[in-house]
Design an enzyme around this catalytic site. Structure first.
Site, PDB file in Angstrom:
ATOM      1  N   CYS A 259       0.876  -1.108  -0.125  1.00 37.97           N
ATOM      2  CA  CYS A 259      -0.090  -0.029   0.039  1.00 37.97           C
ATOM      3  C   CYS A 259       0.939   1.275  -0.088  1.00 37.97           C
ATOM      4  O   CYS A 259       0.458   2.175  -0.855  1.00 37.97           O
ATOM      5  CB  CYS A 259      -1.012   0.058   1.154  1.00 37.97           C
ATOM      6  SG  CYS A 259      -0.272   0.271   2.887  1.00 37.97           S
ATOM      7  N   HIS A 308      -2.832   1.262   6.908  1.00 42.94           N
ATOM      8  CA  HIS A 308      -2.909   1.359   5.279  1.00 42.94           C
ATOM      9  C   HIS A 308      -3.237   2.861   4.735  1.00 42.94           C
ATOM     10  O   HIS A 308      -3.759   3.827   5.335  1.00 42.94           O
ATOM     11  CB  HIS A 308      -4.318   0.384   5.191  1.00 42.94           C
ATOM     12  CG  HIS A 308      -4.638   0.177   3.747  1.00 42.94           C
ATOM     13  ND1 HIS A 308      -3.736  -0.689   2.937  1.00 42.94           N
ATOM     14  CD2 HIS A 308      -5.562   0.738   2.885  1.00 42.94           C
ATOM     15  CE1 HIS A 308      -4.456  -0.790   1.617  1.00 42.94           C
ATOM     16  NE2 HIS A 308      -5.387   0.144   1.660  1.00 42.94           N
ATOM     17  N   HIS A 320      -5.816   2.159  -4.315  1.00 33.17           N
ATOM     18  CA  HIS A 320      -4.724   1.693  -3.509  1.00 33.17           C
ATOM     19  C   HIS A 320      -4.521   0.341  -3.779  1.00 33.17           C
ATOM     20  O   HIS A 320      -4.999  -0.451  -4.663  1.00 33.17           O
ATOM     21  CB  HIS A 320      -5.507   1.629  -2.144  1.00 33.17           C
ATOM     22  CG  HIS A 320      -6.832   0.710  -1.858  1.00 33.17           C
ATOM     23  ND1 HIS A 320      -6.898   0.103  -0.579  1.00 33.17           N
ATOM     24  CD2 HIS A 320      -7.583   0.075  -2.703  1.00 33.17           C
ATOM     25  CE1 HIS A 320      -7.867  -0.667  -0.905  1.00 33.17           C
ATOM     26  NE2 HIS A 320      -8.446  -0.566  -1.869  1.00 33.17           N
TER      27      HIS A 320
END
Length: 345
Positions: A259, A308, A320
């Site tokens: 990520c 994240h 993402h």
């Protein structure tokens, strides 16, 4: 005459113990006979557990990324210090050689007492503190000795700094290994759980994943939200070119990403350097707490521990790299716990 004694009766205690043991044995046998094998988890239950393991693996992966980044930084700093020490030692040797040549010439010409040879030792500090000796030195020699003192102190400080950084590097490498193992353990557990599914169930899950990836590119409505800046727009455009790229923990592109690897890579394409991990990226710019104030290209931080991150795509969507087994894609922000956005200036 034959004996007619009655057999010895077992004691009350022994009877009680035997009776209890027998009852326990019967109960155990009954339970063993009636026990059903553990129920197989359904496809939905397996998916939920696997997703949770993937999330935990991502948390560990971000910690791994942080330790790896720190290791690389320490290695560069140590290399620089070691280079400085090597150059400093050369300078110190030249200073000592110069002082030695000066003292030798004076001694040969009879202009200096033999005791001045003591200054050629490896530790001139002791002699500089002796006033009785200083008056036998020229101002040029005194200056040379003070330069040697300064250089020795400088080298000692740099060597001490290098020693501390080497200790820090050793502990960082240990942490790196532990986090790497933690990620691998989580992924291995997820694979083991996934393999309890039948081939048909696996195919159904794969189809669901493919549909999610396709719908994120084919049907997503991003609206017309403006970009936070020209550089944010460039970063977002770069990330869009990587839609469909596989998630890989610890990866920073250009073909696979985790990520924070995606977001740091995207901003690098726009000429902007941001930190490597999601936790560090959370502090890389101005925080935006109201979702209605978000602009395209803003970093979006998810979950309370900031493990994240993605890029705001507009209309409540984030671009993402989700987790192991998925690809870079759009997804509704509402699917995750939004913390805040970060605008990179």
């Amino acid at each position: 005459m034959a004996s007619h004694r009655r057999p010895k009766q077992p004691s009350r205690t022994r009877v009680t113990v035997l009776t209890t043991a027998a009852a326990a044995a019967v109960a155990f046998s009954a339970n063993a006979a009636n026990a059903a094998p553990s129920a197989k988890l359904s496809k939905t239950e397996v998916k939920a557990k696997v997703d949770k393991l993937y999330e935990e693996a991502e948390q560990a992966s971000e910690k791994y990324d942080g330790a790896k980044e720190k290791q690389e930084k320490l290695q560069k700093e140590i290399s620089t210090i070691q280079d400085n020490v090597a150059r400093g030692q050369q300078d110190l040797n030249k200073l000592r050689d110069g002082l030695g040549s000066m003292a030798t010439a004076q001694y040969r010409s009879g202009g200096i007492d033999p005791s001045v040879q003591l200054f050629l030792s490896s530790n001139p500090d002791d002699y500089l503190d002796k006033a009785s000796t200083l008056d036998q030195l020229s101002s040029q020699q005194v200056e040379a000795l003070r330069e040697i003192q300064d250089k020795q102190r400088e080298l000692a400080q740099e060597r001490a700094e290098a020693t501390e950084k080497l200790k820090d590097l050793a502990s960082t490498r240990t942490a790196l290994g532990k986090k790497k193992q933690e990620v691998q353990d989580k992924l291995a557990e997820a694979r083991k759980l996934y393999n309890t599914l039948t081939a048909k169930e696996k195919a159904a899950l794969a189809a669901e994943q493919n549909r999610a990836s396709r719908s994120s590119t084919e049907r997503v409505n991003l609206g017309d939200a403006p970009a936070g800046s020209s550089r944010a727009a460039a970063a977002f455009a770069a990330a869009q070119t990587r839609i469909g790229s596989p998630y890989q923990w610890g990866a920073t592109g250009p073909s696979t990403f985790d990520c924070s690897g995606l977001t740091s890579w995207a901003y690098a394409q726009a000429g902007v350097s941001i930190p490597r991990t999601s936790e560090a990226q959370a502090n890389a710019g101005t925080r935006i707490y109201n979702q209605s104030d978000l602009k395209v290209g803003d970093l979006i931080i998810f979950f309370g521990d900031y493990h994240h991150v993605g890029l705001y795509a507009g209309n409540g969507q984030v671009l993402h790299a989700p987790h192991t087994g998925a690809v870079v894609r759009y997804e509704a922000m509402s699917n995750m716990t939004f913390e805040f956005g970060v605008r990179i200036s």
